[in-house]
Structures are given as C-alpha cells and as structure tokens.
Scaffold this active site. Sequence first.
Site, PDB file in Angstrom:
ATOM      1  N   CYS A 323       0.682  -1.427   0.214  1.00 27.26           N
ATOM      2  CA  CYS A 323      -0.025   0.065  -0.044  1.00 27.26           C
ATOM      3  C   CYS A 323       0.875   1.307   0.039  1.00 27.26           C
ATOM      4  CB  CYS A 323      -0.835  -0.059   1.290  1.00 27.26           C
ATOM      5  SG  CYS A 323      -1.674   1.537   1.577  1.00 27.26           S
ATOM      6  N   CYS A 353      -1.502   9.756  -8.079  1.00 29.40           N
ATOM      7  CA  CYS A 353      -0.874  11.108  -7.621  1.00 29.40           C
ATOM      8  C   CYS A 353      -0.956  11.892  -8.782  1.00 29.40           C
ATOM      9  CB  CYS A 353       0.593  10.845  -7.093  1.00 29.40           C
ATOM     10  SG  CYS A 353       0.635   9.520  -5.946  1.00 29.40           S
TER      11      CYS A 353
END
Lengths: 519, 150
Positions: A323, A353
């Site tokens: 993760c 992102c």
Amino acid sequence: MTDTDESSQFDEESYPSDGSLDYDSEDQDMEDSQFWEEDEEMEPSSDNFGAMSHSEAIQVDHTALAASSQRVLEPEDLLKGQAADVARVSELTALEPWRAELLLWKDDWKVDHVITKYLEQGEKVLREAGMLSDDPVEFVISKPRPDFMCFLCCDEDKATSFKLACGHECCTECYSHYLRGKIQENGSLDITCPMNCKEIVPKPAVMLLTDKKLQAKYQSTLCTRYVRAHNDMKWCPAPDCGKAVKANISVTDESVIPIAECNCHQQFCLACNIDEDHLPCPCKVAARWLEKLRDESETMTWMSVNTKPCPKCTNPIEKNGGCNHINCTQCGNHFCWVCLGDWAKHGSSNYQCNMYSPEQAEEDQKSVNAKREQLDRYMFFYTRYNNHRDSAKLDEKTYKNITKTMETLQKEGKMTWLESRFLPSSFEILRQSRQTLLWTYAFAFFLDAQPEREIFLKNQEDLELHTEGLSELFEYKWDRIPGAKVNFLDKCSYLKSRRQKLVEHVMKGMEERNWKFLN
Amino acid sequence: MNALPKRISKETERLVKEPVPGISAAPHDDNLRYFDVTIDGPTSSPYEGGTFKLELFLPEDYPMVPPKVRFLTKIYHPNIDRLGRICLDVLKSNWSPALQIRTILLSIQALLGAPNPDDPLANDVAQKWKEDEKTAIQTARDWTKEYAKA
C-alpha cells in the site's frame, strides 16, 4: 615445557645468535666502528643506522618522506643500533656495557637522558634498574663443588652452577629451565633472579645459559621493545616482513605526514595506525574519515537505496507492504509513497498522484532538503572514494597482465624487455595517483569553504582526469603499446608533478595552519 | 612419571617434620605430587573456627611453574569462586621458583584473613562485600559454621 614459540617475529636465521652480535665480542666492536664510519660519511647524523638499502624497483618520489628521510631497518640493523647506543652510554658513564643496556632498557632507550640521570644520581639509578650491587661481575658458570646445593631442585650432586651479584645460586640446569620459561613468555630485560629478588638477569647471563633458538627469541623480544620505545620507528605491518622503518624527521610534528615505504613495498604511516599512504590527508582527518566509514557507510548505502525520508520529520522510512499509504510512526504523518504528498489530499479512493502543485512541492522539498543534503553530501564523497578503491583493485589485475604484454612485445620483436620497462614504472605512477586521489575525497569531505579549497579542488580535478587517462592507456592491446610509449611517458611525468603539486599545496596549508575543517 | 625430584621430597619431609601452625599438608601414597591440605581459618576473621580442605598438585614443571591449589570446602570469600579456585598473585604472575608449598599455603591463609574485594574472582561475593560488608561477613561466618566445621 614446549618448544620456542613459533609465532615469534623473527626466525632464527635473522638473529645470528652465535654471540657475534653480543656487544662483548671483539668482532662486533670492529663491525660497529666500521658501521659508524660509514654512517658519518653518508650523512653526518647522530643516529645509528647505515644508509637505507634501496630495492631495485623504481623509486617513486614521496612528497612526505623522500627516501632520504626514512631508513628501512633489518633485524641486524636493530641489533647494531642497540649495540651502538649501549656503547655510547657505556663510554660516557664508564659502566660495563651490560649495565648500560639495563639503564637504557629501563628508560626507553633515551640515550642522553640515561647518561645525565646516571651522572646526576649515580648508584641509585643502578638499583632502580635492577642492579643491586656495583661490584664488578663476571658471568661464569661455577665448577661443581661438594658444599653446593641448588635451592631450586635441592640436588647436591649437580655438575655446575650459576649466580648473579645477588648471590642466589642454583644449578645451571635449573637456571636455564627458569630462563626458558621466562623467555617464552616474552621476557627480556625484565627477567629477575629466580629467587625473586630484584636483581635483573642481564643479557650476557642469558646468552651464557640458553641455546641458540632461545637466544634468537630473546633478541627478537629485545628488538620489539627497542622499536616500541622509539616513536620514530615502526614495524612494517606486512605479514612476516620483520623489518622496521625509522623516520629521520620528527613524526610528532602535525604538519608532516610521515608515510614510510618498506623494502617490501608496504606503505604505512609512522605517525598513526593507518597502514597505507593516506596523503594528502593529515592523520587526524584520515582517522575521522575511516571512523565515519565504519560507522555509516553500510547503513547509508542501504538507506539511500531502500528508504525515503518522511516529508515531515525526515526520518528514513522503509516501505514494507504494497500500500502506498504511509504512516510515519515517528511523527504520525500520513503521506503517499509515490509523491510524498499529504495523504489526506489523495482523497478516499484516490491512488493516483495526479495533484502536482509546484508551490506545495517546493515547500515539502525544503524541509526534506536540509537533512537529505547531509546524507547526499556524504554519499557523494563516499562513492568517489570507494570508486577509486575499486578501480585500484581492478588495476591490480591489469598489473598482472603487464608482464605478459612485455613478453609478447619481445617475442614479436616490437620492443626489447628493457624498452618496455616503462610499463611497470608507469603502473606504479598510476597506483600512486589513485591512492592519493581516493584520499583527496576524504580530505575534501571535511574541508570547510575557503578560498584555498578552490585550488585544492582544481588540483584534484586535474589529477583525476589524467589518472583516468593513464588508466585508459593500460587498456590498449599489446600491438598499440609501442606507438603509445610517448603518451605513457608524458602522462606519467605530468601526473607525477601534479600529484606532487597537490600534496605540496595541502602540506603548505598545514604548515601555515590555514586549513579549516568542518566539525 | 619420572622419579620424584629431590626438591619435592625435601619440601614434603619438612612439611611433615616442622608443620606450620594451622596448616597441614600430606601427599597421597599413590601420587606424591598430590597433596591433601587443610587450613584453619585465621583468628578474628569470619573464617575463625573453621577447617578448610584444599587440594594441591605439583605439575611436572614445578618449581618453574606454580602449584595448582583449589578449595574443596565451600567458602564465602571475594577472591575464591564457587569451584574453589583462588585468585592470588603468587599463584600466577608473581610466582617464583624460590617460593614453596609452605609459603603458598601461608599466603592462602593470609588471604582468608584479608579478603580483597577490589580484585575479585567471585563477582557477586565481592559486590556484596563492598556494598554491605557487615552482612557479607556474617554470611562468611554462617558458611564457615555450616561447611567448615571439623
């Protein structure tokens, strides 16, 4: 009792123990005086050692210790040195040589100090050094006599006996047995009379009562202590070398880096414990660097590969799961592993992102930078230092091929052996330049910003450029070598002078105490 | 084994003929280098009233090397460990071939009279001795009573 300790630094051969090195023997006296005369012809100095024996290999200039400021001492030189000191003290104090030797031993071979002390304090000094009586002594084995009983074995029918001035007499068998034990435990001029009175057993007595093998061991222990007593002398650290090197300059002067080279080519510093040529680094700086290396290199390397600093507290973090949501256990910050941005801004279902904001990035970066920079800076110097170390190892392989190349050139009629001699000597220059280069990175790491630093860095750059240039020449196939001879020679003479310049620049700064180092 | 050196027979003879007060040493019949030893605890020491058994062995190289000595009776002392081994300079580095069984046993007796917790062999005992000397001395007394009564 077992045999003589085989781990002794000297083998029997290096210590002729037939008495010829005993200061009492006439032959030795003659040898000594010759030895002195030679010494004075060569160089008017007050030390006891003849000129250094030069090996046949190419002598490379050392900026710190030119061949003239060091002497390589063979075991016999060390014995001669001791004998000469003994002779000098004996002459000026009118004491027997064995007494002079005990005084010297007691006061770490400080010749002048010993003489002054004896002239000032007289007999007291003798007592302290383990000579309980100043009556004349003859070291002789007594013939058997009916009234004698050895106090150690209590036998009355033993043949011969021995005693020192203290009068504690025991049979020669017991005395020898006792000495053997003591010498095997590295005893030398600290061996007392077996009765445990304070009388020391002097060298002539030991020589009288022991066999050749033990005498060799005894002499080697004496030499070890002799070298240790002189801070300008050091044993060559190479395994089984058995030679020592003496500096003819002060090794306590901090503006000098006394790198010595033994005849076996081992280089080492006479002032510190680093067993290699660490020019241009002063001993203290070199030691700091090595300490840093020991402490940090492995950790640092691993960290730079495997961790990222937490954007808030900069603690290094290792990602141990799939993760990208990272929770820093140190400061509680939640951030994204990929972009290092705040996790909250990633939203609940957002693993992409894609929220690049220049302002935010800049701010995040600033806080990380300070700490990161320290690590990066270290890594910068460490990588370069290490790179030259590795290259040096690879160069050693090249060196092994040089002989082959020389043979091929000769066989093919391109160059005679003599003509190709420039190859090994060029290699020596390469090796030395690398050695210096790698230490320049340690020096530069600790160097504070100052005008002279720019000059140093320029020198370093130049040295590095041409070292690599020379290294490349060695990669040529044999048939290109004859044509490149001029290039080899050019590079070598250039490198030699550049290395000299760089070291001299550093040394000059040290003499003038100009260098400022980071804490 | 070789014949017994004269030195050893002389020492043994003298130990029997002129025994040291408070100390006895007798060689085994089948091994004349092995001695049964007893030492009486010195007066006004915590070991007073106790008789301590020891074993003493003279190695092949004696007197060039020291005898090996060990307490067999349990004793609470900072320089003697659980196995009865003794920390005493003359048994180690300060040994001289001029010393004898007699002098060594006297030194051990003296060690009972003057424990040296600053150079300990039994660390726990030495620590106790330094922290709480009174209790330590009492323990030594108790142990003497319990283990060293003739």
